[in-house]
Design an enzyme around this catalytic site. Structure first.
Site, PDB file in Angstrom:
ATOM      1  N   ALA A   1       0.923  -1.284   0.125  1.00  0.00           N
ATOM      2  CA  ALA A   1       0.118  -0.212  -0.084  1.00  0.00           C
ATOM      3  C   ALA A   1       0.422   1.411  -0.061  1.00  0.00           C
ATOM      4  O   ALA A   1      -0.408   2.153  -0.207  1.00  0.00           O
ATOM      5  CB  ALA A   1      -1.038   0.214   1.141  1.00  0.00           C
ATOM      6  N   LYS A   2       1.762   0.871   0.443  1.00  0.00           N
ATOM      7  CA  LYS A   2       3.213   2.350   0.080  1.00  0.00           C
ATOM      8  C   LYS A   2       2.554   4.023   1.431  1.00  0.00           C
ATOM      9  O   LYS A   2       2.673   5.083   0.701  1.00  0.00           O
ATOM     10  CB  LYS A   2       3.701   2.384  -1.113  1.00  0.00           C
ATOM     11  CG  LYS A   2       4.165   1.254  -1.614  1.00  0.00           C
ATOM     12  CD  LYS A   2       4.517   1.367  -3.299  1.00  0.00           C
ATOM     13  CE  LYS A   2       5.378   0.223  -3.460  1.00  0.00           C
ATOM     14  NZ  LYS A   2       4.543  -1.011  -3.722  1.00  0.00           N
ATOM     15  N   ARG A   3       1.847   3.493   2.228  1.00  0.00           N
ATOM     16  CA  ARG A   3       1.016   4.667   2.913  1.00  0.00           C
ATOM     17  C   ARG A   3       1.933   5.624   3.482  1.00  0.00           C
ATOM     18  O   ARG A   3       2.904   4.499   3.720  1.00  0.00           O
ATOM     19  CB  ARG A   3      -0.012   4.197   3.907  1.00  0.00           C
ATOM     20  CG  ARG A   3      -1.026   2.872   3.502  1.00  0.00           C
ATOM     21  CD  ARG A   3      -1.185   3.811   2.253  1.00  0.00           C
ATOM     22  NE  ARG A   3      -3.180   2.941   1.686  1.00  0.00           N
ATOM     23  CZ  ARG A   3      -3.841   3.011   0.678  1.00  0.00           C
ATOM     24  NH1 ARG A   3      -2.700   3.316  -0.428  1.00  0.00           N
ATOM     25  NH2 ARG A   3      -4.211   2.056   0.813  1.00  0.00           N
TER      26      ARG A   3
END
Lengths: 271, 271
Positions: free
Chosen positions: B95-97
């Site tokens: 998700a690379k939040r």
């Protein structure tokens, strides 16, 4: 009309540089929303309808929807409502996406097609090809993180590269290389107002989205004086919690409108 | 059992360092999924069931779900299926939040509570307080971007800070300061295998998630030799497209299993 054209028209017509952030936290909602399955949508709709006349933009934060089952459906309805009821106010989806090109295409579809946002916030760490699928929607806006408002902004963003902090290098690269279609903007936190003047000097007329006024402690006067363009615009100064939760009881919408008008007027004193 | 414990057990018991990436693109699905409203779920389920015995982890990419209405509901069902049918295989939500602390809390809730992932990928650009809400789930894994597999990795990640590239500074900071609970890992692209040896030297035994083998061109032998720990583990080498779309017709699941077994075996030759 592109995002940037819509934003410039709104700065002028609403005489406002205020961005209303929509970060719905059910724990802070008025009692009427208890047990309301559409509370995320309904609360944000009420706030938006009450504050639209004072706003140059709306900024829904997708994380506050994504934490809940059915949150995305409510976000979709919210943006559809904003686009329908307030068509002159651009909507910036705060999502801070960033991934390899093939995945970024999916995220661009999420922001611009599924949700219908006019602009989206993006994280530049993965470089140009992670931005291209968004930039190619040249009628939409790409708002890249530059120098953020939180304490951790010091950890990596301020590391020195060739005598200047990393975030300034990123600002120069985006302004000079990524903004060929004129659809870029930058996020610069209100909590570092001195740096705003430097960044404005690097990027020309590019719009700045400024979080960190209010709950995070940023100084409105310093932000406006250091960040504005020559014509007294160029800024989207965001307030989320200070407007959304100005009052917690039944007068929440009126209190939000008062807080928005007051902050807009405060901003305008320094333009 | 924590994410890291589950991963170590799986490396041993499955004799595999292969991570199966689940990036469902309906345009590439076999014909049987045309007009199937649950195609994202059903296709990924079939691939996962066919490849589980060869996998040390599954990595669903949320963007491929978020591009579609109802995508999140299918992702929820998929992870519930993975956790039920393959409880020994950890699930990493890609998700690379990355956002300010209050927003990061919402994203942590999304990844770990709503979707039930064992680990999540994160973007470190906003610094420590953007990571804390995830790190505090100390039974889950936090997989931070370090040196990514795409061409744009050169734009900012390789800028020189005090004589070393930015991504090495980030690796040192995460290994030395953020990993107090031992629940961190890093993303390092297979497309830069020489740099893997340097990073392994900086971070000790911390796991590395390695995208970029296969469609993106990374060299398996160089990745394993340069990235492994002393005991021949330490890696989650991801393949998505090479497994998912190994065959486009009715034999898609068997072809995926063959591709997964073959890549697992290829990896094991160099451990």
């Amino acid at each position: 009309m592109t995002f940037i054209e819509k934003l410039r028209a709104r700065w002028r017509d609403a005489n406002s540089l205020l961005c209303v952030g929509l970060d719905p936290d059910p724990a802070k909602f008025p009692d009427r929303f208890v047990n309301d399955e559409d509370a995320l949508f309904a609360f944000c709709r009420d706030i938006a309808d009450a504050t639209a006349e004072y706003a140059c933009a709306f900024k829904p934060q997708i994380a506050y929807f994504a934490a809940h089952n059915d949150g995305e459906a409510q976000l979709q309805r919210l943006i559809a409502h904003l686009n329908g009821a307030h068509p002159d106010v651009p909507v910036i989806l705060d999502a801070k996406r960033g991934d390899i090109g093939s995945t970024a295409q999916q995220y661009a579809r999420e922001a611009f097609e599924r949700f219908g946002a006019d602009a989206v916030t993006l994280n530049p760490y993965m470089g140009r090809d992670s931005a291209d699928p968004f930039l190619q929607y040249n009628d939409r806006g790409c708002v890249f993180l530059c120098h953020t408002s939180n304490p951790g902004a010091r950890d990596f963003q301020e590391l020195m590269v060739d005598g200047a902090p990393l975030y300034q290098h990123i600002a120069r690269t985006i302004a000079g290389e990524w903004n060929g279609d004129g659809n870029c903007a930058l996020v610069v936190g209100a909590t570092f107002p001195e740096e705003l003047k430097v960044i404005r000097g690097l990027i020309g007329e590019m719009p700045l989205l400024i979080p960190g006024v209010g709950a995070q402690g940023g100084d409105v006067e310093a932000v406006v004086r250091n960040g504005k363009t020559a014509d007294g615009t160029g800024l989207m100064i965001n307030s989320s919690r200070g407007i959304l939760y100005a009052a917690r009881g039944e007068g929440y919408a009126e209190a939000a409108a008062d807080a928005a008008r007051s902050l807009r007027d405060q901003i305008n004193r320094y333009r």
